[in-house]
Design a protein around this motif. Structure first.
Motif, PDB file in Angstrom:
ATOM      1  N   HIS A  37     -26.203  40.984 -24.091  1.00 43.83           N
ATOM      2  CA  HIS A  37     -27.153  41.468 -24.095  1.00 43.83           C
ATOM      3  C   HIS A  37     -27.837  42.634 -23.811  1.00 43.83           C
ATOM      4  N   ASP A  91     -28.546  47.709 -19.430  1.00 44.35           N
ATOM      5  CA  ASP A  91     -29.023  47.122 -19.637  1.00 44.35           C
ATOM      6  C   ASP A  91     -29.805  47.090 -18.327  1.00 44.35           C
ATOM      7  N   HIS A 147     -33.759  48.581 -18.379  1.00 46.61           N
ATOM      8  CA  HIS A 147     -34.450  48.337 -17.933  1.00 46.61           C
ATOM      9  C   HIS A 147     -35.929  49.083 -16.925  1.00 46.61           C
ATOM     10  N   HIS A 178     -36.123  45.857 -25.529  1.00 49.74           N
ATOM     11  CA  HIS A 178     -35.594  44.823 -24.930  1.00 49.74           C
ATOM     12  C   HIS A 178     -36.060  43.316 -26.292  1.00 49.74           C
ATOM     13  N   ASN A 200     -30.046  46.112 -26.895  1.00 52.22           N
ATOM     14  CA  ASN A 200     -31.100  46.829 -26.479  1.00 52.22           C
ATOM     15  C   ASN A 200     -30.009  48.775 -26.449  1.00 52.22           C
TER      16      ASN A 200
HETATM   17 FE    FE Z   1     -32.609  43.112 -20.354  1.00 52.81          FE
END
Ligand code: FE
Ligand code: NAP
Length: 370
Positions: free
Chosen positions: A272, A189, A193, A258, A276
């Motif tokens: 999560h 994650d 980002h 996302h 992604n």
């Molecule tokens: Fe995230």
């Protein structure tokens, strides 16, 4: 160009105890918000309680935040916090409790707000929030975002308000006993980002500096993440990569993976970070500006994009994803009908592109997550 990141970051092992005076400026009654059990196991909750008790700050605990928190859970916490008279909120945990803390802070300040109207048109203020991450991760400790599961709308979505935590305490030692799959998924994650902030219309000189540095920290941990032998130093580096990712997306927002991953979490229960990362190979292959892709590879100290795919696949270790075309069209339509969801992507985006990214990310075999 605007750069706004008002959160005070306090970091290092033992930083909560060492800098406990910081709590005094925030309020006299704290609502501590956690998930079910990890904060009690990893020492973070005990450190906060010790600091508050020594300062004479009253506190209550709401420890019912589930993964991908629902609006209904926030409302439950609000009732408890208002009864107690809480005037600030401390979120301890992964992104779920930290995000929940932001929503609860708004509900304390605006008691007329509940599950039905938190996500609305007016940007609301909240009481102060302290964020203590125990995953590395979401970067929620330094972002204004909070993502909630909205069962009425049938999706996960950002609440639309802008609550930066007043203080973030970063102590990587809370992550020492984190299981390997969770370590890998949350690290993915953070990686996503950093990449989505850079492959983004809002990417700018300041956000790019954090992306470059964050990818550098991530690079130092790649071998450890793959082998599973993760040192305390790796934990600190992953936490910095995660916080830098948060600082970067606070300026730029995230992008297609996302927006697309939320349906995989909502309908397939995928964590999560997995939701992604599973899209990344198809997403990066579809990205036309190869100069920016090459920069990411360089900052990750890798030789090729294929090497990055190989690493992501190893970290996902056998995660499979099967889904009908009909379902995929439903996910695509929900994204394409909301221009905000694709507004970060600097290249042409249409339903076909999104469908192809989903479709090319499917794997043959049984679905890992159902
Ligand atoms: Fe995230
Ligand atoms: P999480 O949903 O907060 O937690 C996942 C699991 O990890 C929970 O079972 C939790 O247990 C456990 N856990 C947490 N810390 C641990 C530790 N130190 N050791 C062992 N187990 C631990 O996971 P997350 O990936 O950090 O957060 C995901 C959420 O953040 C999603 O809702 C996502 O949409 C959101 N998000 C927000 C932002 C933002 O900018 N605001 C950015 C990206 C993602 P307990 O329940 O017992 O605590």
């Amino acid at each position: 160009m605007i750069y706004e990141m008002p959160t005070k970051i306090i970091f290092g092992k033992g930083c909560i105890g060492e800098q406990k005076e910081e709590f005094k400026n925030l309020g006299s009654k704290a609502c501590i918000v956690t998930g079910k059990s990890s904060a009690k196991r990893n020492g973070s909750y005990a450190d906060v309680v010790k600091a508050l008790d020594s300062l004479g700050i009253e506190h209550i605990l709401f420890d019912e935040v589930e993964e991908n928190p629902s609006l209904e859970t926030l409302e439950k916490a609000k009732i408890k916090a208002l009864e107690h008279g809480s005037n600030f909120v401390i979120g301890i945990g992964g992104g779920s409790p930290m995000d929940a803390a932001k929503g609860i802070a708004i509900m304390i300040k605006n008691p007329e707000i509940g599950a039905d109207n938190l996500i609305g048109n007016h940007i609301l203020d909240g009481v102060p929030v302290v964020a203590i991450p125990t995953t590395a991760g979401t970067g929620s400790e330094v972002t204004q975002y909070a993502i909630f599961t909205d069962f009425k709308r049938g999706t996960k979505l950002n609440y639309g308000h802008k609550i930066f935590p007043t203080i973030a305490f970063l102590d990587a030692s809370y992550m020492n006993d984190m299981p390997l799959p969770l370590t890998r998924y949350t690290a993915l994650d953070a990686l996503s980002h950093l990449m989505e902030s850079y492959l983004n219309v809002r990417s700018n000189l300041i956000s790019e500096t954090f992306v470059q540095q964050g990818l550098g920290y991530f690079a130092k941990c790649i071998n450890a993440l793959v082998s599973g032998e993760i040192t305390e130093q790796n934990r600190e580096e992953l936490l910095l990569a995660s916080t830098y990712g948060g600082i970067a997306i606070a300026q730029t927002r995230t992008s297609l993976p996302h927006a697309m991953g939320y349906s995989l979490t909502y309908y397939h229960n995928m964590p999560h970070g997995v939701a992604n990362a599973i899209l990344y190979e198809a997403y990066l292959k579809s990205f036309e500006d190869k100069t920016r892709i090459s920069k990411i590879i360089e900052w990750l100290c890798l030789d090729s994009l294929e090497q990055l795919f190989d690493i992501i696949n190893k970290l996902l270790e056998g995660v499979n994803f099967v889904c009908s075309d009909e379902e995929l069209h439903k996910y695509v339509n929900s994204i394409i009908s909301d221009k905000m969801k694709t507004s970060s992507h600097p290249e042409k985006v249409d339903a076909q592109l999104l469908f192809d990214i989903y479709k090319n990310s499917l794997t043959i075999g049984d679905s890992f997550y159902e």
